[in-house]
Motif scaffolding. Structure first.
Motif, PDB file in Angstrom:
ATOM      1  N   GLY A 116       1.356  14.618 -11.296  1.00  0.00           N
ATOM      2  CA  GLY A 116       1.619  13.808 -12.469  1.00  0.00           C
ATOM      3  C   GLY A 116       3.001  13.218 -12.559  1.00  0.00           C
ATOM      4  N   ARG A 117       3.769  13.221 -11.458  1.00  0.00           N
ATOM      5  CA  ARG A 117       5.131  12.707 -11.490  1.00  0.00           C
ATOM      6  C   ARG A 117       5.196  11.310 -10.872  1.00  0.00           C
ATOM      7  N   THR A 118       6.180  10.536 -11.297  1.00  0.00           N
ATOM      8  CA  THR A 118       6.439   9.244 -10.678  1.00  0.00           C
ATOM      9  C   THR A 118       7.190   9.454  -9.371  1.00  0.00           C
TER      10      THR A 118
ATOM     11  N   THR B 112       0.854  -1.189   0.000  1.00  0.00           N
ATOM     12  CA  THR B 112       0.000   0.000   0.000  1.00  0.00           C
ATOM     13  C   THR B 112       0.890   1.239   0.000  1.00  0.00           C
ATOM     14  N   PRO B 113       0.688   2.155  -0.957  1.00  0.00           N
ATOM     15  CA  PRO B 113      -0.335   2.194  -1.996  1.00  0.00           C
ATOM     16  C   PRO B 113      -0.058   1.178  -3.103  1.00  0.00           C
ATOM     17  N   ARG B 114      -1.080   0.892  -3.866  1.00  0.00           N
ATOM     18  CA  ARG B 114      -0.962  -0.066  -4.956  1.00  0.00           C
ATOM     19  C   ARG B 114      -0.005   0.451  -6.024  1.00  0.00           C
ATOM     20  N   TYR B 115       0.800  -0.456  -6.573  1.00  0.00           N
ATOM     21  CA  TYR B 115       1.766  -0.087  -7.600  1.00  0.00           C
ATOM     22  C   TYR B 115       1.083   0.607  -8.780  1.00  0.00           C
ATOM     23  N   GLY B 116       1.623   1.755  -9.176  1.00  0.00           N
ATOM     24  CA  GLY B 116       1.101   2.496 -10.313  1.00  0.00           C
ATOM     25  C   GLY B 116      -0.124   3.335 -10.021  1.00  0.00           C
ATOM     26  N   SER B 117      -0.573   3.365  -8.770  1.00  0.00           N
ATOM     27  CA  SER B 117      -1.783   4.124  -8.437  1.00  0.00           C
ATOM     28  C   SER B 117      -1.495   5.615  -8.354  1.00  0.00           C
ATOM     29  N   SER B 118      -2.551   6.399  -8.391  1.00  0.00           N
ATOM     30  CA  SER B 118      -2.464   7.851  -8.261  1.00  0.00           C
ATOM     31  C   SER B 118      -2.657   8.219  -6.799  1.00  0.00           C
ATOM     32  N   VAL B 119      -1.709   8.992  -6.232  1.00  0.00           N
ATOM     33  CA  VAL B 119      -1.751   9.297  -4.805  1.00  0.00           C
ATOM     34  C   VAL B 119      -1.569  10.790  -4.578  1.00  0.00           C
ATOM     35  N   SER B 120      -1.951  11.222  -3.397  1.00  0.00           N
ATOM     36  CA  SER B 120      -1.708  12.599  -2.961  1.00  0.00           C
ATOM     37  C   SER B 120      -1.242  12.546  -1.515  1.00  0.00           C
ATOM     38  N   SER B 121      -0.691  13.639  -1.064  1.00  0.00           N
ATOM     39  CA  SER B 121      -0.167  13.703   0.301  1.00  0.00           C
ATOM     40  C   SER B 121      -1.239  14.209   1.276  1.00  0.00           C
ATOM     41  N   PRO B 122      -1.323  13.557   2.462  1.00  0.00           N
ATOM     42  CA  PRO B 122      -0.567  12.392   2.943  1.00  0.00           C
ATOM     43  C   PRO B 122      -1.095  11.106   2.328  1.00  0.00           C
ATOM     44  N   VAL B 123      -0.209  10.104   2.238  1.00  0.00           N
ATOM     45  CA  VAL B 123      -0.574   8.825   1.649  1.00  0.00           C
ATOM     46  C   VAL B 123      -0.380   7.728   2.691  1.00  0.00           C
ATOM     47  N   LYS B 124      -1.311   6.778   2.732  1.00  0.00           N
ATOM     48  CA  LYS B 124      -1.161   5.639   3.628  1.00  0.00           C
ATOM     49  C   LYS B 124      -0.180   4.651   3.008  1.00  0.00           C
ATOM     50  N   VAL B 125       0.776   4.198   3.801  1.00  0.00           N
ATOM     51  CA  VAL B 125       1.808   3.272   3.342  1.00  0.00           C
ATOM     52  C   VAL B 125       1.808   2.066   4.268  1.00  0.00           C
ATOM     53  N   GLY B 126       1.921   0.868   3.685  1.00  0.00           N
ATOM     54  CA  GLY B 126       1.938  -0.321   4.528  1.00  0.00           C
ATOM     55  C   GLY B 126       2.279  -1.572   3.754  1.00  0.00           C
ATOM     56  N   GLY B 127       2.380  -2.651   4.514  1.00  0.00           N
ATOM     57  CA  GLY B 127       2.699  -3.952   3.934  1.00  0.00           C
ATOM     58  C   GLY B 127       2.731  -4.993   5.031  1.00  0.00           C
ATOM     59  N   ARG B 128       3.626  -5.978   4.882  1.00  0.00           N
ATOM     60  CA  ARG B 128       3.766  -7.024   5.884  1.00  0.00           C
ATOM     61  C   ARG B 128       5.243  -7.254   6.151  1.00  0.00           C
ATOM     62  N   ILE B 129       5.538  -7.762   7.355  1.00  0.00           N
ATOM     63  CA  ILE B 129       6.922  -7.939   7.756  1.00  0.00           C
ATOM     64  C   ILE B 129       7.061  -9.165   8.647  1.00  0.00           C
ATOM     65  N   THR B 130       8.200  -9.825   8.515  1.00  0.00           N
ATOM     66  CA  THR B 130       8.582 -10.897   9.426  1.00  0.00           C
ATOM     67  C   THR B 130       9.911 -10.505  10.067  1.00  0.00           C
ATOM     68  N   GLY B 131       9.944 -10.542  11.410  1.00  0.00           N
ATOM     69  CA  GLY B 131      11.163 -10.156  12.105  1.00  0.00           C
ATOM     70  C   GLY B 131      10.889  -9.862  13.558  1.00  0.00           C
ATOM     71  N   VAL B 132      11.946  -9.500  14.276  1.00  0.00           N
ATOM     72  CA  VAL B 132      11.866  -9.209  15.703  1.00  0.00           C
ATOM     73  C   VAL B 132      12.375  -7.799  15.953  1.00  0.00           C
ATOM     74  N   ASP B 133      11.599  -7.025  16.685  1.00  0.00           N
ATOM     75  CA  ASP B 133      11.997  -5.654  17.047  1.00  0.00           C
ATOM     76  C   ASP B 133      12.404  -4.856  15.813  1.00  0.00           C
TER      77      ASP B 133
END
Length: 301
Positions: free
Chosen positions: A272-274, A209-230
């Motif tokens: 309109g920028r990448t 998150t956000p989805r690849y290639g999507s159109s976003v504005s600020s602020p943008v929600k960013v997230g994913g998943r992780i494996t690890g400790v601390d």
């Protein structure tokens, strides 16, 4: 379609042997020097860009710069404080790589690709653009600023696509730990079409998150998943031609087995920028041990 070998393309890096820092340093030094550094979801996993189609795997060659080479990449006065960049505000040519991928680095569009091709054909300028491994390491160390990730662990080429694993030195001289698998695609046409970073193949740290290639504005929600400790996840937004982040958020506490993480990121970039969004974590044996990137477009006003 993406993944179809380019006609007349030079031999591209296939699976290669890991080169130690002593070998890489003189090769990459002129590349990173111009970037300001002397001596970072695609594919099959929960990655940061679309999956690529398969082609024939090529054998490895090295076409990167010698110690006497120099690098000039599109530049702009973008510093650590989020601010609009004139270089990010104006560009022309095709906005996508192979019609579907976001151009993350080093070229913003096909106009810049053609400019480089003319200079390369005229005088052999910046041949490292034809080496996927060197392009991936320059992206990691010079553009993202992850200077401690200096190991080229593995590289494979499948038609017009390359996957390059970059990493950190192993403890006690052991096998390097992989920090990220970078996806690159040939950008433009011709036998000298250069490599362009378009995303990463994500495993234990993903950025969904956000989805690849999507159109976003600020602020943008960013997230994913992780494996690890601390774990402590740092998030940045960057743009081609910039020398620093367009926005940054640090840090998000995370950990566990394939657990979600999320935050919001403020950034400033022209419409309109990448924009490259990068998530990184570390602090156990190195400042940055893993990272993932995705590409988005800023929404029009």
């Amino acid at each position: 379609m993406a993944g179809t070998p380019l006609s007349g393309a030079p031999s591209a890096p296939g699976r290669i042997r890991r080169r130690p820092p002593a070998v890489l340093a003189p090769v990459l030094a002129p590349v990173l020097a111009t970037l300001g550094f002397l001596a970072a979801a695609c594919g099959t996993g929960p990655g940061s860009s679309p999956a690529a189609e398969s082609g024939a795997t090529s054998a490895v060659t090295s076409t990167g710069p010698s110690s006497g080479s120099s690098l000039a990449v599109p530049s702009a006065a973008v510093t650590g404080t989020p601010a609009p960049s004139p270089a990010l505000a104006t560009s022309s040519g095709s906005p996508l790589v192979a019609g579907r991928y976001q151009p993350l680095w080093p070229f913003a569009d096909e106009t810049q690709v053609r400019d480089w091709q003319r200079s390369y054909r005229a005088g052999g300028h910046q041949p490292w653009h034809l080496d996927a491994g060197q392009t991936a390491l320059a992206f990691t160390q010079g553009y993202l600023g992850f200077k401690g990730i200096d190991q080229l662990v593995d590289s494979t080429v499948d038609g017009a696509h390359a996957r390059v694993s970059v990493g950190i030195r192993g403890e006690g001289g052991g096998r390097p730990g992989i920090a990220s698998v970078i996806h690159l695609v040939r950008f433009g046409t011709g036998g000298d079409a250069p490599w362009e970073v378009v995303g990463t193949d994500d495993t234990t740290l993903s950025l969904t998150t956000p989805r690849y290639g999507s159109s976003v504005s600020s602020p943008v929600k960013v997230g994913g998943r992780i494996t690890g400790v601390d774990e402590s996840v740092r998030v940045q937004a960057r743009g081609v031609g910039g020398t620093g982040p367009l926005g940054e958020r640090c840090c998000v506490s995370a950990g566990g087995e394939n657990r979600p993480w999320s935050t919001t990121l403020d950034f400033r970039a022209a419409p309109g920028r990448t924009v490259t969004i990068v998530a990184s974590t570390g602090g156990h044996i190195a400042d940055v041990e893993r990272f993932a990137v995705t590409g988005v477009r800023t929404a029009p006003r």
